[in-house]
Design an enzyme around this catalytic site. Structure first.
Site, short mmCIF file in Angstrom:
data_model
loop_
_atom_site.label_atom_id
_atom_site.label_comp_id
_atom_site.label_asym_id
_atom_site.label_seq_id
_atom_site.Cartn_x
_atom_site.Cartn_y
_atom_site.Cartn_z
N ARG A 103 0.83 -1.21 0.00
CA ARG A 103 0.00 0.00 0.00
C ARG A 103 0.86 1.26 0.00
NH1 ARG A 103 -2.45 3.76 3.37
NH2 ARG A 103 -4.60 4.30 2.79
N TYR A 207 0.86 -13.51 -0.14
CA TYR A 207 1.47 -13.20 -1.44
C TYR A 207 2.69 -12.30 -1.23
CZ TYR A 207 -1.72 -9.11 -1.12
OH TYR A 207 -2.43 -8.01 -0.71
N ASP A 285 -14.01 4.36 0.57
CA ASP A 285 -14.63 3.82 1.78
C ASP A 285 -15.67 4.76 2.38
OD1 ASP A 285 -13.26 1.46 1.66
OD2 ASP A 285 -11.80 1.97 3.21
#
Length: 389
Positions: A103, A207, A285
């Site tokens: 991120r 991952y 969001d």
């Protein structure tokens, strides 16, 4: 036309920086207000699926994304105990790139692009209240100072003050699930694939990030006990290890090396009824919080950013732009939120005939038509908001 328009964006997250960049590239004068005193390396891994990658490309950031996060090869579902493959979905289409990224790396790409486009980012600006009418939006800051502005976009996340200004308060409900997240240094090369180990009432997604330097871990468990919402609640690594102690050896070995983990409760929020009104709009969001089970939070925010900027640029008045924006986004986002909510059930099947039959069907499908599975998600990944409709 946006040339010269003054627009203020609340929140320097993915959606906020993306919409600021898209608006500035169209000629607007944009500033971003961020409540934190620095843009820090928070969060962990996230997935930029093809529908998000097309927005990055349209913003001129496709190469930067590909450099920071090489294309993923596949998502593989595995049995929790033995680690045996159950299903594999290939992601290596050149025309629909899928990226596994940190991120913080995506935020830095977007921050740099926003700055290059002339966006001003102001830190330490905590907004405590928002009001709007047909002529302006007023922000009230911590300490009591106020600013009245011609147009504001609320990309201020789950605890959005902008959403509260446009929608009556709604009470999210606890889903009965909690999630841990952490990143763990890797010592060996790991292929760029997302692996999901599926167990009874639990699953764990792993991952690699940053070219294999780190392994991203998101582990989900069903439980009755409530946990607080939000990313930054620390938990003890031994609790995470105990929850997955009966998982495959590779998972136990990986979690043994975790030294800092975070826990948060997973809550279901309704999609906002009103996305734009007066001189205030919502995105990300703030409009449609989602559970993490389709990895679409960042991608929906990127889509929102492009559509909102395009609507404001193309329409003659703000009210019409907001109507167009909501019409193009609300139904799609509601579908994604619902699909994400259902996905956890598929990962958490208990031992028994139904689980055995479901896994057998997945194995058979993967064997007979290994690349057909991706077509199930074409409605999601093949959607291109940058193609003018």
């Amino acid at each position: 036309m946006l040339i010269g328009q003054d627009i203020t964006v609340l929140g320097a997250g993915i959606g906020g920086l993306a919409v600021a960049t898209a608006l500035a590239q169209r000629g607007a004068q944009v500033r971003v207000l961020e409540q934190a005193d620095a843009i820090r390396e928070v969060g962990a891994g996230l997935q930029v699926s093809p529908n998000g990658a097309v927005v990055m490309k349209a913003l001129g950031l496709g190469e930067a994304l590909a450099t920071a996060a090489p294309q993923a090869r596949a998502v593989e579902l595995r049995d929790f105990r033995r680690g045996e493959p159950v299903f594999r979905m290939y992601l290596d289409r050149e025309d629909q790139p899928y990226h596994l990224t940190h991120r913080a790396d995506l935020i830095e790409i977007l921050r740099h692009a926003a700055t290059e486009a002339g966006v001003a980012v102001e830190l330490g600006r905590k907004v405590e209240a928002v009001t709007t009418d047909d002529s302006a939006t007023t922000l009230t800051f911590a300490g009591g100072a106020e600013e009245t502005l011609p147009l504001v976009i609320g990309a201020d996340g789950l605890q959005s003050q902008a959403r509260a200004a446009l929608n009556p308060a709604t009470r999210p409900f606890f889903t009965g699930q909690v999630a841990w997240r952490c990143t763990i240094p890797l010592e060996a090369d790991t292929p760029p694939e997302a692996i999901v180990h599926m167990g009874p009432g639990r699953h764990i997604v792993t991952y690699p990030l940053r070219g294999g330097e780190l392994m991203n871990v998101v582990a989900v468990e069903e439980r009755d006990g409530w946990a607080a919402e939000g990313w930054n609640h620390k938990d003890r690594p031994e609790i995470l290890r105990a929850a997955f102690a009966d998982f495959a050896p590779e998972i136990r070995d990986l979690l043994f090396r975790a030294d800092q983990v975070y826990l948060w409760g997973l809550f279901r929020h309704p999609v906002a009824k009103v996305w734009g009104q007066g001189r205030l709009a919502l995105l990300g969001d703030a409009a449609h919080p989602t559970l993490p089970f389709l990895a679409q939070g960042a991608n929906m925010a990127l889509e929102d950013a492009w559509v909102l900027a395009d609507a404001l640029d193309q329409e003659d008045d703000i009210a019409t732009a907001f109507t167009r924006y909501q019409a193009l986004r609300k139904t799609r986002c509601a579908r994604i939120v619902d699909a994400a909510s259902r996905n956890a059930e598929n990962y958490h099947l208990r031992p028994g005939p139904y689980r055995a039959a479901a896994h057998m069907a997945l194995r058979l499908g993967a064997r007979l038509a290994p690349r057909l599975a991706a077509n199930r998600f074409q409605w999601l990944y093949g959607h291109d908001v940058t193609a003018r409709r």
